[in-house]
Design a protein around this motif. Structure first.
Motif, PDB file in Angstrom:
ATOM      1  N   ARG A  43      47.449  39.217  43.392  1.00  0.00           N
ATOM      2  CA  ARG A  43      46.764  40.302  42.732  1.00  0.00           C
ATOM      3  C   ARG A  43      47.691  41.489  42.436  1.00  0.00           C
ATOM      4  O   ARG A  43      47.548  42.157  41.413  1.00  0.00           O
ATOM      5  CB  ARG A  43      45.640  40.757  43.648  1.00  0.00           C
ATOM      6  CG  ARG A  43      44.872  41.860  43.050  1.00  0.00           C
ATOM      7  CD  ARG A  43      44.034  42.541  44.100  1.00  0.00           C
ATOM      8  NE  ARG A  43      43.432  43.695  43.477  1.00  0.00           N
ATOM      9  CZ  ARG A  43      42.180  44.071  43.641  1.00  0.00           C
ATOM     10  NH1 ARG A  43      41.414  43.405  44.442  1.00  0.00           N
ATOM     11  NH2 ARG A  43      41.720  45.120  43.027  1.00  0.00           N
TER      12      ARG A  43
ATOM     13  N   PHE B 170      49.376  40.963  39.306  1.00  0.00           N
ATOM     14  CA  PHE B 170      48.498  41.131  38.147  1.00  0.00           C
ATOM     15  C   PHE B 170      48.313  42.606  37.807  1.00  0.00           C
ATOM     16  O   PHE B 170      48.229  42.987  36.624  1.00  0.00           O
ATOM     17  CB  PHE B 170      47.143  40.477  38.429  1.00  0.00           C
ATOM     18  CG  PHE B 170      46.108  40.720  37.366  1.00  0.00           C
ATOM     19  CD1 PHE B 170      46.211  40.108  36.126  1.00  0.00           C
ATOM     20  CD2 PHE B 170      45.038  41.573  37.599  1.00  0.00           C
ATOM     21  CE1 PHE B 170      45.258  40.343  35.129  1.00  0.00           C
ATOM     22  CE2 PHE B 170      44.082  41.810  36.619  1.00  0.00           C
ATOM     23  CZ  PHE B 170      44.192  41.190  35.387  1.00  0.00           C
TER      24      PHE B 170
ATOM     25  N   LYS C 210      43.975  44.543  32.258  1.00  0.00           N
ATOM     26  CA  LYS C 210      44.172  43.162  31.803  1.00  0.00           C
ATOM     27  C   LYS C 210      45.604  42.680  32.029  1.00  0.00           C
ATOM     28  O   LYS C 210      46.117  41.851  31.261  1.00  0.00           O
ATOM     29  CB  LYS C 210      43.815  43.062  30.317  1.00  0.00           C
ATOM     30  CG  LYS C 210      42.319  43.301  30.065  1.00  0.00           C
ATOM     31  CD  LYS C 210      41.981  43.262  28.587  1.00  0.00           C
ATOM     32  CE  LYS C 210      40.465  43.469  28.406  1.00  0.00           C
ATOM     33  NZ  LYS C 210      40.077  43.473  26.984  1.00  0.00           N
ATOM     34  N   GLY C 211      46.243  43.222  33.048  1.00  0.00           N
ATOM     35  CA  GLY C 211      47.615  42.804  33.337  1.00  0.00           C
ATOM     36  C   GLY C 211      48.630  43.741  32.712  1.00  0.00           C
ATOM     37  O   GLY C 211      48.288  44.614  31.925  1.00  0.00           O
TER      38      GLY C 211
ATOM     39  N   TYR D 279      52.494  33.993  29.393  1.00  0.00           N
ATOM     40  CA  TYR D 279      52.203  32.781  30.180  1.00  0.00           C
ATOM     41  C   TYR D 279      51.694  31.619  29.329  1.00  0.00           C
ATOM     42  O   TYR D 279      52.019  30.466  29.575  1.00  0.00           O
ATOM     43  CB  TYR D 279      51.234  33.121  31.322  1.00  0.00           C
ATOM     44  CG  TYR D 279      51.855  34.137  32.258  1.00  0.00           C
ATOM     45  CD1 TYR D 279      52.866  33.753  33.128  1.00  0.00           C
ATOM     46  CD2 TYR D 279      51.490  35.481  32.213  1.00  0.00           C
ATOM     47  CE1 TYR D 279      53.487  34.672  33.953  1.00  0.00           C
ATOM     48  CE2 TYR D 279      52.107  36.415  33.043  1.00  0.00           C
ATOM     49  CZ  TYR D 279      53.103  36.004  33.906  1.00  0.00           C
ATOM     50  OH  TYR D 279      53.720  36.923  34.719  1.00  0.00           O
TER      51      TYR D 279
ATOM     52  N   VAL E  44      46.014  31.425  34.078  1.00  0.00           N
ATOM     53  CA  VAL E  44      46.669  32.094  35.202  1.00  0.00           C
ATOM     54  C   VAL E  44      45.619  32.340  36.283  1.00  0.00           C
ATOM     55  O   VAL E  44      44.577  32.956  36.016  1.00  0.00           O
ATOM     56  CB  VAL E  44      47.299  33.433  34.767  1.00  0.00           C
ATOM     57  CG1 VAL E  44      47.900  34.162  35.975  1.00  0.00           C
ATOM     58  CG2 VAL E  44      48.343  33.218  33.675  1.00  0.00           C
TER      59      VAL E  44
ATOM     60  N   VAL F 187      44.614  34.162  39.649  1.00  0.00           N
ATOM     61  CA  VAL F 187      45.018  35.359  40.380  1.00  0.00           C
ATOM     62  C   VAL F 187      44.323  35.369  41.741  1.00  0.00           C
ATOM     63  O   VAL F 187      43.087  35.362  41.824  1.00  0.00           O
ATOM     64  CB  VAL F 187      44.634  36.629  39.592  1.00  0.00           C
ATOM     65  CG1 VAL F 187      45.047  37.882  40.367  1.00  0.00           C
ATOM     66  CG2 VAL F 187      45.252  36.604  38.195  1.00  0.00           C
TER      67      VAL F 187
ATOM     68  N   THR G 238      46.764  32.535  27.026  1.00  0.00           N
ATOM     69  CA  THR G 238      46.683  32.998  28.420  1.00  0.00           C
ATOM     70  C   THR G 238      45.248  33.388  28.756  1.00  0.00           C
ATOM     71  O   THR G 238      44.574  34.051  27.968  1.00  0.00           O
ATOM     72  CB  THR G 238      47.601  34.216  28.648  1.00  0.00           C
ATOM     73  OG1 THR G 238      48.955  33.852  28.395  1.00  0.00           O
ATOM     74  CG2 THR G 238      47.476  34.733  30.085  1.00  0.00           C
ATOM     75  N   SER G 239      44.806  32.965  29.928  1.00  0.00           N
ATOM     76  CA  SER G 239      43.532  33.449  30.454  1.00  0.00           C
ATOM     77  C   SER G 239      43.732  33.741  31.932  1.00  0.00           C
ATOM     78  O   SER G 239      44.507  33.059  32.610  1.00  0.00           O
ATOM     79  CB  SER G 239      42.426  32.408  30.250  1.00  0.00           C
ATOM     80  OG  SER G 239      42.816  31.161  30.801  1.00  0.00           O
ATOM     81  N   PHE G 240      43.069  34.789  32.418  1.00  0.00           N
ATOM     82  CA  PHE G 240      43.166  35.134  33.839  1.00  0.00           C
ATOM     83  C   PHE G 240      41.889  34.719  34.555  1.00  0.00           C
ATOM     84  O   PHE G 240      40.787  35.060  34.117  1.00  0.00           O
ATOM     85  CB  PHE G 240      43.402  36.644  34.006  1.00  0.00           C
ATOM     86  CG  PHE G 240      44.731  37.108  33.482  1.00  0.00           C
ATOM     87  CD1 PHE G 240      45.912  36.743  34.119  1.00  0.00           C
ATOM     88  CD2 PHE G 240      44.805  37.905  32.336  1.00  0.00           C
ATOM     89  CE1 PHE G 240      47.145  37.166  33.634  1.00  0.00           C
ATOM     90  CE2 PHE G 240      46.037  38.328  31.839  1.00  0.00           C
ATOM     91  CZ  PHE G 240      47.208  37.959  32.491  1.00  0.00           C
ATOM     92  N   HIS G 241      42.057  34.001  35.650  1.00  0.00           N
ATOM     93  CA  HIS G 241      40.934  33.539  36.455  1.00  0.00           C
ATOM     94  C   HIS G 241      41.143  34.034  37.881  1.00  0.00           C
ATOM     95  O   HIS G 241      42.253  33.909  38.413  1.00  0.00           O
ATOM     96  CB  HIS G 241      40.868  32.011  36.430  1.00  0.00           C
ATOM     97  CG  HIS G 241      40.839  31.456  35.035  1.00  0.00           C
ATOM     98  ND1 HIS G 241      39.676  31.156  34.379  1.00  0.00           N
ATOM     99  CD2 HIS G 241      41.845  31.185  34.164  1.00  0.00           C
ATOM    100  CE1 HIS G 241      39.959  30.713  33.155  1.00  0.00           C
ATOM    101  NE2 HIS G 241      41.277  30.722  33.001  1.00  0.00           N
ATOM    102  N   PHE G 242      40.097  34.573  38.468  1.00  0.00           N
ATOM    103  CA  PHE G 242      40.251  35.250  39.755  1.00  0.00           C
ATOM    104  C   PHE G 242      39.684  34.373  40.861  1.00  0.00           C
ATOM    105  O   PHE G 242      38.529  33.947  40.798  1.00  0.00           O
ATOM    106  CB  PHE G 242      39.596  36.626  39.675  1.00  0.00           C
ATOM    107  CG  PHE G 242      40.262  37.465  38.614  1.00  0.00           C
ATOM    108  CD1 PHE G 242      41.318  38.313  38.941  1.00  0.00           C
ATOM    109  CD2 PHE G 242      39.891  37.352  37.271  1.00  0.00           C
ATOM    110  CE1 PHE G 242      41.967  39.038  37.955  1.00  0.00           C
ATOM    111  CE2 PHE G 242      40.537  38.076  36.283  1.00  0.00           C
ATOM    112  CZ  PHE G 242      41.581  38.926  36.618  1.00  0.00           C
TER     113      PHE G 242
END
Lengths: 204, 204
Positions: B66, B69, B82-83, B91, B95, B97, B112-116
């Motif tokens: 995190r 990120f 958003k980073g 990326y 991604v 996180v 790119t997509s961010f997944h938590f």
């Protein structure tokens, strides 16, 4: 112009000796693995020979810490310990040993003599310079001696032989330094089987 | 067979970030100096380009902590962060996180997509594998994420870019490991101006 070289074998996680140094394990638990590059099958690799030569050949004087000289702690108590290296140590020059406990000089074969210095790294360095006849000076370790020499600004180049070993604990070379001190320049990267050789020049 | 690559820029004394990470100093005090090799004048050096390619190109998924990120700690509190990387992060893959605080996925441009992920590195890795379509997985850092991935046995190769910088404090990559774990093999040593690139293979 002579140079002062510090050369140490170091683990991937930055340790130059493992925990629990003693007479049976002079490099601490696991520390021996750091020295395979110059004691194992690749000892005669030309890169490894070059790196050994850089730290050993033509030195006018060597400085080391007491724990590198031997396993005895505290008072010498009449010990006849003469180092780990037999009758003819590989130094072939005066070696100044940092200690808090006075000890008479020891003459060995092949030009090595051990001199015991009780008033600190600056004094040891002054005596080494005097004895060196203008030739290079080697800081041989261990970690504490090396850190003292770096902090006192006495070191011109730092040669690290990095082995792919995790020791996890023990003595780190770079511990307790302030950010940016010493200032370093990377001047040489060499590879031999199972070891990466990095040379840093210390910027003044 | 896909590989899981961990690639980090590291100081001569083993730190991957300096102290005091925050929005203004995402890499901590002095940490930016670790990234000169790919952000400074030598960024286009063929060796540096190769190393960047090894960590970025063709990845099926990326895992990061995190703090890598963003600078926000604790609850997200409706933040629209958003980073660090603008609308099109480099990326170009999903991604994952690591965080203790749930957050909806974020779709960015360029793939790119961010997944938590709130249930740990093993879960993040399982999701990354699922998303990767059999391609390689990158562990992007920071130190804590990297240590968790190594300890969980998820990493196949560790690429370290060693800069001649002393940070003195901050976050060390190799901290808290047991002796011999991970077992490493040195498989690549490369040099570019002012940086030494070491690749370790993790032995199983």
């Amino acid at each position: 112009v002579s140079r002062t070289n510090l050369s140490m074998s170091i683990s991937a996680d930055g340790y130059v000796a493992g925990p629990g140094q003693c007479e049976e394990q002079p490099l601490g638990v696991g520390g021996g693995a750091l020295h395979g590059w110059h004691m194992g099958p690749a000892a005669n690799h030309p890169v490894n020979r070059q790196v050994v030569s850089d730290m050993m050949d033509g030195m006018g004087a060597t400085i080391m810490g007491r724990n590198m000289f031997g396993p005895i702690r505290g008072e010498w108590d009449g010990s006849d310990w003469k180092g780990w290296w037999g009758d003819e140590p590989p130094y072939h020059c005066p070696v100044f040993v940092l200690t808090h406990y006075p000890h008479d000089p020891i003459e060995m074969q092949g030009g090595t003599s051990f001199h015991f210095v009780t008033d600190g790294i600056e004094s040891a360095y002054a005596q080494a310079e005097e004895a060196s006849g203008g030739r290079d000076i080697s800081i041989a370790g261990g970690a504490s001696c090396a850190r003292q020499a770096i902090t006192a600004g006495l070191v011109d180049e730092i040669d690290l032989q990095i082995s792919p070993v995790i020791l996890g604990s023990g003595e780190r070379l770079f511990d307790g330094f302030d950010a940016g001190k010493p200032a370093l320049e990377l001047v040489r990267v060499l590879e031999a089987p199972g070891v990466a050789h990095l040379r840093y020049r210390v910027l003044r």
